[in-house]
Scaffold this active site. Structure first.
Site, short mmCIF file in Angstrom:
data_model
loop_
_atom_site.label_atom_id
_atom_site.label_comp_id
_atom_site.label_asym_id
_atom_site.label_seq_id
_atom_site.Cartn_x
_atom_site.Cartn_y
_atom_site.Cartn_z
N HIS A 156 0.81 -1.23 0.36
CA HIS A 156 -0.47 -0.15 -0.04
C HIS A 156 0.90 1.23 -0.17
O HIS A 156 0.54 1.85 0.85
CB HIS A 156 -0.80 -0.18 1.48
CG HIS A 156 -1.75 -1.21 1.56
ND1 HIS A 156 -2.51 -1.68 0.71
CD2 HIS A 156 -1.45 -2.55 2.13
CE1 HIS A 156 -2.70 -2.44 0.80
NE2 HIS A 156 -2.50 -3.09 2.04
N SER A 277 15.34 21.42 -16.73
CA SER A 277 14.05 22.22 -16.70
C SER A 277 14.30 23.86 -16.78
O SER A 277 15.99 24.74 -16.72
CB SER A 277 13.48 23.11 -15.22
OG SER A 277 12.86 23.81 -15.81
N LYS A 283 16.14 21.55 -11.02
CA LYS A 283 15.52 20.65 -11.35
C LYS A 283 16.19 19.63 -12.07
O LYS A 283 17.45 20.08 -13.15
CB LYS A 283 15.14 21.06 -12.74
CG LYS A 283 13.14 21.12 -11.41
CD LYS A 283 12.75 20.72 -9.97
CE LYS A 283 11.63 19.78 -10.25
NZ LYS A 283 10.68 19.81 -11.79
N GLU A 290 10.14 8.42 -16.73
CA GLU A 290 8.65 8.98 -17.06
C GLU A 290 7.79 8.47 -18.57
O GLU A 290 7.15 8.44 -19.31
CB GLU A 290 8.13 10.80 -17.07
CG GLU A 290 8.19 10.70 -15.19
CD GLU A 290 9.05 12.60 -15.28
OE1 GLU A 290 8.61 12.93 -16.22
OE2 GLU A 290 9.02 13.16 -14.04
#
Ligand code: ARG
Length: 459
Positions: A156, A277, A283, A290
């Site tokens: 979980h 970024s 970043k 992804e």
């Protein structure tokens, strides 16, 4: 507009219709397979006396010349032809003259395209297998190096029990091993040769289908000519296997994205596999993971698409089936690319072992082991569960871990606890004692690693 079938027509095809119908823009991808299939076909025709040996040799020489010129960029595959079959045949006739017109004897584009697609899928299964093997080797290396690297195991997405990095990565090893097995099964099941099925009902020529099948490395010819030209089960099976591969890559990507976040800090993705970024200078984004996660949807889409295309097609060949190609090519290229990039990313990724261990320590992942301690001292498990639950509550109130709770607090809740409780709930005991096969205990883990090593060496 070069077509193979102008005879019974009195009018030119409408330009839009021609473009809509043509497949050359994508089926040129299997020009090698088309030529390989044609060579086998003429060898068989000559063996059966349907072509002379001179005709055979001249056709084969012509086909080899086309292949060479295409590979070297001297001959361009252009939209002037309807499909790759027309391109090869037209070029052959141009090169060798009348003998070239005999290439298509005893053959239809229906069994020809069925063959090309099978050859292509079979070749690509072999390429996919190589990529999966490299991925498994990279995973095994991480496993070998991290048998004692503790980390929290989750259920979980809540910390559950301590495991090791070797154990966690080993779960993915099993998944990708099954994926290889699936590809292997598909390859075996699909390995029958459709050539000789003709348009749908075989031919009147005395073809030797066993011989053609043998020349092309098939286990034998297909057994029903209508099924031969309309079977795309192997495409569906392949896309299903690719979907499973992508699903596994996507789950692992999701974990890497989490692990790479400021909140976890379990891994540091290599600069070569991260992106920045345009506005936020601090970043370093996990774009590769992804994108792999994102592209999974695209491969699932291909599976849904072909299943839907095939569902209402009456026997035998129908042009709907031309739709199998673009999506299959795209799904194969996407999956192959994702496996390769993912392998590069995890091979260069740094594991922050201290953070992993610290995280395993601060989430009560040893609570089950504290309960087991009581069970080993004669307390029934359900009572032990309740006692440790109370201890956890005390720790939460004090903001400490079970390891930091004084013995007096333990004994206040159960007199069974002695000084040795600290050893029983230490991270190393929790992991080392889990020695059932498949568990993270280093001894059993080493056995599994050894077996996996042998498996990779054998294949
Ligand atoms: N381009 C076609 C395909 O991909 C080849 C077969 C054409 N057959 C036909 N009867 N029109 O399916």
């Amino acid at each position: 507009m070069a077509q193979l079938w102008g005879g019974r027509f009195t009018k030119e095809t409408d330009k839009l219709v021609y473009n809509f119908n043509a497949s050359i823009s994508f089926d040129q991808k299997f020009y090698r397979q088309d030529i390989r299939g044609s060579k086998a076909h003429v060898q068989m025709l000559a063996k059966q006396g349907i072509l002379t040996e001179e005709e055979r040799d001249s056709i084969i020489e012509g086909l080899d010349g086309i292949l060479k010129d295409v590979e070297e960029g001297k001959l361009l595959i252009t939209s002037e032809y309807e499909d790759i079959h027309s391109f090869v045949e037209a070029n052959l006739i141009e090169r060798i003259g009348d003998a070239g017109k005999k290439l298509h004897t005893g053959r239809s584009r229906n069994d020809q395209v069925a063959l090309d697609m099978k050859l292509y899928v079979r070749d690509e299964i072999d390429e996919l297998d190589k990529e999966l093997k490299k991925l498994l080797e990279a995973l095994l290396k991480i496993m070998e190096e991290n048998v004692h690297t503790y980390m929290p195991g989750f259920t979980h997405l809540q910390k559950a029990q301590p495991v090791t990095l070797a154990h966690h990565v080993g779960a993915y090893f099993e998944m990708f091993k099954r994926d290889r097995g699936r590809l292997f099964d598909i390859r075996k099941r699909m390995n029958t040769c459709p050539l000789g099925a003709g348009a749908l009902a075989g031919t009147t020529y005395p073809l030797d289908r066993e011989y053609t099948a043998e020349l092309l490395g098939f286990d034998g010819p297909t057994k029903n000519s209508m099924d031969s030209v309309s079977d795309r089960d192997y495409v569906i099976e392949l896309l299903s296997a690719l979907s499973a591969i992508m699903m596994h890559l996507s789950r692992f990507s999701e974990e890497i994205i989490l692990w790479n976040s400021n909140e976890y800090r379990f891994v540091e993705i290599d600069d070569a596999y991260s992106t920045g970024s345009s506005i936020m200078p601090q970043k370093k984004n996990p774009d590769i993971a992804e994108l792999v996660r994102g592209k999974t949807g695209r491969v699932y889409g291909a599976l849904m698409s072909i299943l839907t295309t095939m569902k209402g097609i009456p026997l035998a060949y129908n042009k709907d089936m031309q739709e199998d190609k673009e999506l299959t090519f795209d799904a194969i290229d996407t999956t192959k690319g994702c496996i390769a990039l993912f392998t590069g990313m995890i091979s260069t990724m740094e594991f922050c072992k201290d953070n992993m261990e610290a995280s395993a320590k601060n989430g009560f992942t040893n609570a089950t082991d504290a309960a087991d301690y009581l069970v080993n001292h004669g307390v029934p498990f359900r009572d032990a569960h309740g006692i440790v639950g109370q201890l956890v509550l005390t720790c939460i109130e004090k903001g400490i871990s079970l390891d930091e709770l004084p013995l007096s607090e333990y004994q206040a809740i159960s007199p069974v606890f002695e000084e040795d409780i600290y050893d029983a709930i230490s991270m190393s005991t929790c992991v080392e004692k889990r020695m059932t096969l498949g568990a993270p205990g280093p001894n059993v883990m080493e056995t599994v690693i050894q077996e996996n090593k042998t498996y990779l060496e054998e294949e």
